[in-house]
Enzyme design. Structure first.
Site, PDB file in Angstrom:
ATOM      1  N   CYS A  87       0.817  -1.240   0.048  1.00  0.00           N
ATOM      2  CA  CYS A  87      -0.052  -0.166   0.046  1.00  0.00           C
ATOM      3  C   CYS A  87       0.733   1.303   0.032  1.00  0.00           C
ATOM      4  O   CYS A  87       1.795   1.296   0.677  1.00  0.00           O
ATOM      5  CB  CYS A  87      -0.712  -0.073   1.256  1.00  0.00           C
ATOM      6  SG  CYS A  87      -2.117   1.252   1.320  1.00  0.00           S
ATOM      7  N   PRO A  88       0.561   2.146  -0.877  1.00  0.00           N
ATOM      8  CA  PRO A  88      -0.504   2.461  -1.738  1.00  0.00           C
ATOM      9  C   PRO A  88      -0.254   1.943  -3.154  1.00  0.00           C
ATOM     10  O   PRO A  88      -1.001   2.118  -4.156  1.00  0.00           O
ATOM     11  CB  PRO A  88      -0.553   3.800  -1.638  1.00  0.00           C
ATOM     12  CG  PRO A  88       0.712   4.326  -1.710  1.00  0.00           C
ATOM     13  CD  PRO A  88       1.431   3.344  -0.769  1.00  0.00           C
TER      14      PRO A  88
END
Length: 93
Positions: free
Chosen positions: A19-20
């Site tokens: 993430c992201p």
């Protein structure tokens, strides 16, 4: 890695990304796709189970299927671009 299996189906291998990055790569791939085309993204980041469905809801694209496994597979259909409302600034441009 992006691999076009045919004109209407794109496979995106996002294993190993955290993430992201999975959502950012999905966004980039979807932007280059025609409406009605399908993207299959493979992610092994546990947060993708929350992030990808949320992202797809915000874009108006369609999350067709999620398949759990060693790498979760997200099947996403690209939506048609939103039409501007009559009288809106975008419609008068």
């Amino acid at each position: 890695m992006v691999k076009a299996l045919n004109e209407d189906l794109v496979r995106l291998d996002l294993r190993g990304l955290r993430c992201p990055l999975p959502v950012l790569r999905i966004r980039k791939a979807l932007r280059g796709m025609e409406p009605g085309s399908t993207l299959i993204a493979f992610c092994d980041d546990p947060l993708a189970a929350v992030d990808v469905p949320h992202f797809v809801r915000t874009t108006g694209d369609e999350l067709i299927e999620i398949v759990d496994g060693p790498a979760r597979a997200f099947r996403i259909r690209r939506a048609a671009p939103a039409r501007p409302e009559p009288g809106s600034r975008a419609a008068s441009s």
